[in-house]
Design an enzyme around this catalytic site. Structure first.
Site, PDB file in Angstrom:
ATOM      1  N   LYS A   1       0.852  -1.194   0.000  1.00 21.75           N
ATOM      2  CA  LYS A   1       0.000   0.000   0.000  1.00 21.75           C
ATOM      3  C   LYS A   1       0.888   1.243   0.000  1.00 21.75           C
ATOM      4  O   LYS A   1       1.951   1.255   0.639  1.00 21.75           O
ATOM      5  CB  LYS A   1      -0.881  -0.040   1.262  1.00 21.75           C
ATOM      6  CG  LYS A   1      -1.859   1.112   1.409  1.00 21.75           C
ATOM      7  CD  LYS A   1      -2.719   0.909   2.662  1.00 21.75           C
ATOM      8  CE  LYS A   1      -3.706   2.020   2.886  1.00 21.75           C
ATOM      9  NZ  LYS A   1      -4.537   1.804   4.088  1.00 21.75           N
TER      10      LYS A   1
ATOM     11  N   SER B   1      -9.543   1.753   3.420  1.00 19.77           N
ATOM     12  CA  SER B   1      -8.746   2.555   2.530  1.00 19.77           C
ATOM     13  C   SER B   1      -7.762   1.757   1.683  1.00 19.77           C
ATOM     14  O   SER B   1      -7.275   2.259   0.678  1.00 19.77           O
ATOM     15  CB  SER B   1      -7.964   3.603   3.330  1.00 19.77           C
ATOM     16  OG  SER B   1      -7.054   2.991   4.231  1.00 19.77           O
TER      17      SER B   1
ATOM     18  N   SER C   1      -9.431  -0.686   7.586  1.00 21.04           N
ATOM     19  CA  SER C   1      -8.958  -0.521   6.208  1.00 21.04           C
ATOM     20  C   SER C   1      -8.347  -1.745   5.560  1.00 21.04           C
ATOM     21  O   SER C   1      -8.083  -1.725   4.363  1.00 21.04           O
ATOM     22  CB  SER C   1      -7.942   0.615   6.131  1.00 21.04           C
ATOM     23  OG  SER C   1      -8.632   1.824   6.029  1.00 21.04           O
TER      24      SER C   1
END
Ligand code: GLN
Length: 488
Positions: free
Chosen positions: A77, A152, A176
């Site tokens: 990420k 997210s 997330s």
């Protein structure tokens, strides 16, 4: 053609000479290329991934000892620092920023032979539940591109869903990892707070943030956790508790089950209010209830317990995390690094204001403002102190709960993946997506979302399983057993 099932199988194929690391990398590069429309990766490290694969193949051929994650193709990420590579937190403010060191978790992956294939799209500064807050465009759900992947860590979830890499690392501050794992039908693990070093993870809310793992199987998540967990002199909040051998523990427990020497029946609890919540999709409710009944049939005890604080969870989470975010994000001022306005400047304050206004997106600005407000004199006690008190109550209650039960379960999210744009204008509606996941972050316990169910609308959804703090072994054993019975 290259096929990926589990890391263990992949390693067996490598050992048998049936495949190679370069074949794996070429396969995933091709997959990424064919799925560009999903916008899962912000940058692909093609050439260096290939070079590393060739190097690893050479070392293996020479008979050199191989690492636990030898040749494992990982995506990270865009909030995890990887030395010499860009990291932007999916924000304009860090658009051209290059990491000056690697996150401890990333370094540990590399030390065990992993290949980092690229950085993955996410909500800006990990704030969001749909991946629509990225400065680089939304990510699409691979099962239905009209739908969001969750957030997210949306890019990281989709990368596993669409088979673009073997493992993704995400971050989980309020759900997330688990929420996008639920929306995409993959495994998403958030370990206990302090299990994995946060060094090199761009901070959102430091007392909540934890690196998490996306995978196809619980076993793979366990292996990666074993590698990246543990003490780190660069993060004083990480625990020095030794890292258990999670993989062995899972394999041993599945042998026991296979031999019918069933270990102690698991004591499972769920909060009554989670299943009676009006926002919960009736089909998710039904399938979850049926599943709990099937656990009883297998010898588990399953008990509903009262939980009067459910409606306080999301407000408490948003007061505390925005407060921490307003402080953490104050370092992005356009002076030392990151975006600086090109406009003519009157004075220093003007420079800060202009750079931050241009660099941060709307959601991040909203949270900085909200966090600054709840921390301001006159409002501090009414919001921040109160929220801290609720958090403490939750911690106490959780300690009690895990004295009586082994596992706590709930749906991961009250709905399946919604459509892009559907909730764009309603912050409070989108906050509902976090109702079941923020609890684990508020109290620091480990939690996993496992893809057990399919909704009649065709979308997957998961079961969230939680355990006592630092009892990942039991959590992973239970999750692996649940996945096994699903697949059998
Ligand atoms: N959806 C939550 C939020 O918007 C969770 C984010 C996260 O875990 N990073 O804050």
């Amino acid at each position: 053609m290259f096929r990926f099932h589990t890391i263990k199988d992949y390693h067996a194929s490598l050992a048998a000479g049936e495949t190679s690391c370069i074949q794996a990398v070429d396969f995933f590069l091709d997959q990424i290329n064919q799925h560009q429309h999903l916008n899962s990766f912000l940058e692909v490290f093609s050439e260096e991934a290939k070079l590393r694969a060739v190097q690893l193949d050479k070392e293996r051929a020479q008979g050199k000892p191989i690492g636990k994650l030898h040749g494992v193709v990982v995506g990270i990420k865009d909030v995890l620092c990887y030395h010499g590579h860009k990291v932007s937190a999916a924000s304009k403010i860090l658009e051209n920023y290059t990491a000056v060191y690697s996150a401890t978790a990333v370094q540990k992956l590399l030390d065990e032979g992993a290949i980092i294939i690229g950085r993955q799209n996410c909500d800006e500064f990990a704030m969001g539940s749909s991946n629509e807050n990225s400065a680089y465009g939304p990510v699409k759900n691979a099962l239905d591109t009209a739908r969001v992947p969750g957030g997210s860590s949306g890019g990281s979830a989709v990368a596993i869903q669409a088979n673009l890499c073997m493992i993704s690392l995400g971050s989980d501050t309020g759900g997330s990892v688990r929420q996008p794992a639920d929306f995409c039908g993959v495994v998403g693990l958030k370990p206990s707070y302090g299990r994995i070093s946060r060094y090199g993870l761009i901070a959102y809310a430091s007392s909540f943030d934890q690196i998490g793992i996306f995978s196809h199987s619980v076993l793979d998540a366990a292996l990666v956790l074993e590698v990246i967990a543990g003490v780190d002199e660069f993060d004083s909040t990480v625990s020095s508790a030794p890292v258990p051998e999670y993989v062995n523990a899972i394999e041993d427990s599945s042998k026991i089950i296979a031999n019918q020497l069933t270990d102690e029946p698991k004591r499972v609890a769920y909060f009554k209010e989670t299943l009676s919540h009006p926002g919960l999709d009736p089909e998710i409710k039904k399938q979850t209830e049926d599943y709990l009944a099937s656990l009883v049939a297998k010898g588990y005890t399953v008990e509903a317990i009262d939980f009067s604080l459910l409606s306080y969870l999301v407000p408490t989470y948003y007061v505390l995390t925005t407060a921490e975010a307003s402080s953490n994000l104050s370092r992005f001022d356009g002076i030392k690094f990151g975006h600086r306005t090109q406009d003519p400047i009157e004075d220093l304050t003007h420079l800060y204001k202009k750079s931050r206004t241009e660099g941060f997106g709307a959601e991040v600005q909203r949270r900085i403002l909200l966090g600054t407000f709840v921390l301001s004199a006159g409002y501090f006690d009414a919001y921040f102190t109160k929220a801290q008190q609720v958090r403490q109550q939750l911690v106490d209650l959780t300690k009690d709960l895990f004295g009586k039960y082994d596992l706590l379960v709930s749906p991961t999210v009250p709905s399946t993946a919604f459509t892009l744009g559907e909730k764009r204008h309603s912050a409070t509606e989108i906050f509902l997506a976090d109702i079941y996941t923020v609890y684990a972050n508020l109290v620091g316990i480990p939690a996993i979302s496992i893809p057990l169910f399919t909704h009649p609308n065709g979308m997957p959804f998961g079961l969230q399983v939680m355990s006592a703090s630092f009892n990942e072994t039991q959590l992973l054993q239970a999750a692996a057993a649940m996945m096994d019975t699903k697949n059998s």
